[in-house]
Scaffold this active site. Structure first.
Site, short mmCIF file in Angstrom:
data_model
loop_
_atom_site.label_atom_id
_atom_site.label_comp_id
_atom_site.label_asym_id
_atom_site.label_seq_id
_atom_site.Cartn_x
_atom_site.Cartn_y
_atom_site.Cartn_z
N ASP A 201 0.66 -1.19 0.01
CA ASP A 201 -0.08 -0.07 0.04
C ASP A 201 0.90 1.41 0.01
OD1 ASP A 201 -2.34 -1.49 0.44
OD2 ASP A 201 -1.69 -1.77 2.50
N GLY B 172 1.69 3.00 -2.66
CA GLY B 172 1.48 3.90 -3.63
C GLY B 172 1.99 3.49 -5.15
N LYS B 173 2.18 2.02 -5.19
CA LYS B 173 2.75 1.47 -6.38
C LYS B 173 1.87 2.02 -7.70
CE LYS B 173 3.17 -2.59 -4.60
NZ LYS B 173 2.75 -2.27 -2.97
N GLY B 174 0.67 1.76 -7.41
CA GLY B 174 -0.20 2.04 -8.80
C GLY B 174 0.32 3.20 -9.53
N GLY C 95 -4.57 -4.97 -4.48
CA GLY C 95 -5.21 -3.96 -5.73
C GLY C 95 -4.60 -2.88 -5.53
N HIS C 96 -4.36 -1.98 -6.67
CA HIS C 96 -4.54 -0.67 -6.77
C HIS C 96 -5.11 0.15 -7.82
CE1 HIS C 96 -1.78 -2.93 -9.51
NE2 HIS C 96 -2.16 -1.89 -10.36
N THR D 242 -9.98 -5.12 0.07
CA THR D 242 -10.81 -5.52 1.02
C THR D 242 -11.47 -4.44 1.59
OG1 THR D 242 -9.01 -5.08 2.81
CG2 THR D 242 -9.21 -7.08 1.64
N ARG E 181 -10.55 -2.81 4.09
CA ARG E 181 -10.03 -2.96 5.58
C ARG E 181 -9.27 -1.65 5.90
NH1 ARG E 181 -7.06 -8.52 6.79
NH2 ARG E 181 -6.24 -7.97 4.78
N LYS E 182 -9.54 -0.95 6.85
CA LYS E 182 -8.71 0.08 7.55
C LYS E 182 -7.38 -0.13 7.74
CE LYS E 182 -8.93 3.83 11.06
NZ LYS E 182 -9.72 4.10 12.50
N LYS F 7 3.11 10.04 -0.93
CA LYS F 7 2.04 10.62 -0.05
C LYS F 7 2.72 11.67 1.02
CE LYS F 7 -1.69 7.46 0.03
NZ LYS F 7 -2.73 6.93 0.79
#
Length: 429
Positions: free
Chosen positions: A13, A15-17, A40-41, A300, A302-303, A330
């Site tokens: 998570d 920020g690869k997308g 996912g991204h 998901t 999810r937080k 970020k």
């Protein structure tokens, strides 16, 4: 001209997308080399959001996109994701998408087993996505997986399914589940075969030919290096190798073809699911980072858990993945904080250490040792050059470089792809 491997340097998570999309516009071939549809991204192109979890990012730009042999493929999800992209106007054909013929398949029995294990009231909870990734990799290592190429040979498919079910039905009996008939799995496979077989290829050959022709190849990693099955926070890891070296094994292209390793690194730290997280913040700062950073999982929902930047784990990933430079993402989320902390070492049982231990018990006991830097009140959002950044932001970035032992090659200051500061071109030799 270097080929580029993109790897997450934390727990995913990062920020690869966005970075992969930025690089894919300059690449000729984009390759997924590990994982499945569990990570996912989101790509935002001309105001349109594309959510991907299995298909390579290059598809949305019409680039040759490859799913390598290191990926576990859910054929039904594959078909659904292809159809979803087509519904958004993306042309998905075998001309632009290839799937390794030796990639293992995820079946319904894998998803059910994954969910049963994770939902159990006893034992260690890993925090999986319950999508069958782990059980599918187990069957690959156990030499009983059904691979994509098996769909072309009905005469050998049945005995392979029989062997697979001999294992799974023994597990199911022990868990009090109904046994699965061979015909059930055969029907599951044959119902989707015609929709995936047009895309299969000898990916190792395709990539080697493209490399020799001078194509720029971008290897798209999923998740993060701290989720690596060997080098991560075991057992709270994924079931594949996520370090950069897997790009070679998971694509069939030799390791000498890997040129530049770019580590995607968030300016703070997040983690989803269970497992150790030394710099986690269960306070208003953690809430601030999660809210401002929109820290919810793409797959998901999810937080995500949030905390300060941990230079110890990133420095370790720089070594285990051979990272040449990082893309710091970020950065804008930190805008407005009066002070910012960076974890520079750990305390373990009264001793200072500069690494993350392999022991699960030790990982749970380490305490972060922080350095505190002044924050900045100005905004970095949308900055596209060093001159646009506040002086204190530049100091923060430079200090991270010193602590992790790798330079910043790119900076991301918003989800928009144009809001990127390029320091070093990863594709340049």
């Amino acid at each position: 001209m270097a080929n580029v491997v993109v790897v997450g340097s934390q727990w995913g998570d990062e920020g690869k997308g966005k970075i992969v999309d930025w690089l894919s516009e300059r690449a000729d071939v984009i390759v997924r080399y590990q994982g499945g549809h569990n990570a996912g991204h989101t790509l935002v192109i001309d105001g349109v959001s594309y959510k991907l979890s299995l298909l390579p990012s290059g598809l949305v730009r019409g680039k040759l996109s490859v799913i390598g042999n290191g990926v576990v493929v859910d054929p039904h999800h594959f078909v659904a994701e292809v159809e979803k992209l087509r519904g958004q106007g993306i042309d998905v054909t075998p001309d632009v998408l290839r799937v390794a013929e030796n990639a293992p398949l995820i079946l319904s029995i894998h998803r059910e087993l994954d969910a049963m294990r994770e939902g159990s009231n006893s034992g260690l909870k890993i925090g999986t996505t319950k999508r069958g990734i782990g059980p599918a990799y187990e069957d690959k290592v156990g030499r009983r997986a059904i691979r994509v190429i098996d769909l072309t040979e009905p005469e050998t498919l049945r005995p392979k399914v029989e062997r697979l079910l001999a294992h799974h039905n023994s597990l199911r009996r022990g868990m009090g589940l109904e046994e699965i008939a061979v015909e059930t799995i055969l029907t599951e496979l044959t119902s989707v075969a015609d929709q995936i077989l047009p895309y299969i290829d000898q990916v190792w050959r395709v990539l080697d030919e493209r490399r020799k022709a001078g194509a720029r190849i971008l290897f798209e990693g999923a998740q993060g290096a701290l989720l690596d099955n060997d080098h991560g926070t075991y057992p709270f890891v994924t079931s594949s190798n996520t370090v950069a070296g897997q790009a070679a094994a998971g694509s069939g292209l030799g390791p000498t073809a890997i040129g530049y390793v770019l580590g995607i690194t968030k300016a703070y730290t997040t983690r989803v699911g269970e497992g150790p997280f030394p710099t986690e913040l269960n306070d208003e700062i953690g809430e601030f980072l999660g809210t401002k950073g929109h820290e919810f999982g793409v797959v998901t929902g999810r937080k995500r858990r949030c905390g300060w930047f941990d230079a110890v784990i990133v420095r370790q990933t720089v070594r285990t993945s051979g990272i040449n430079g990082i893309a710091l993402t970020k950065l804008d989320v930190l805008d407005g904080l009066e002070e910012i902390k960076i974890c520079v070492a750990y305390e373990l049982d009264g001793k200072r250490i500069d690494y993350l231990p392999s022991s699960m018990g030790a990982q749970a006991r380490v305490k972060p040792i922080y350095e505190t830097l002044p924050g900045w009140s100005e905004t970095t959002a949308g900055a596209r050059s060093w001159n646009d950044l506040p002086a204190q932001t530049v100091k923060y970035v430079r200090h991270i470089e010193e602590l992790i032992g790798a330079p910043v090659a790119m900076l991301s200051t918003s989800p928009e792809r144009e809001d990127t500061i390029l320091v070093t071109d990863p594709f340049h030799d």
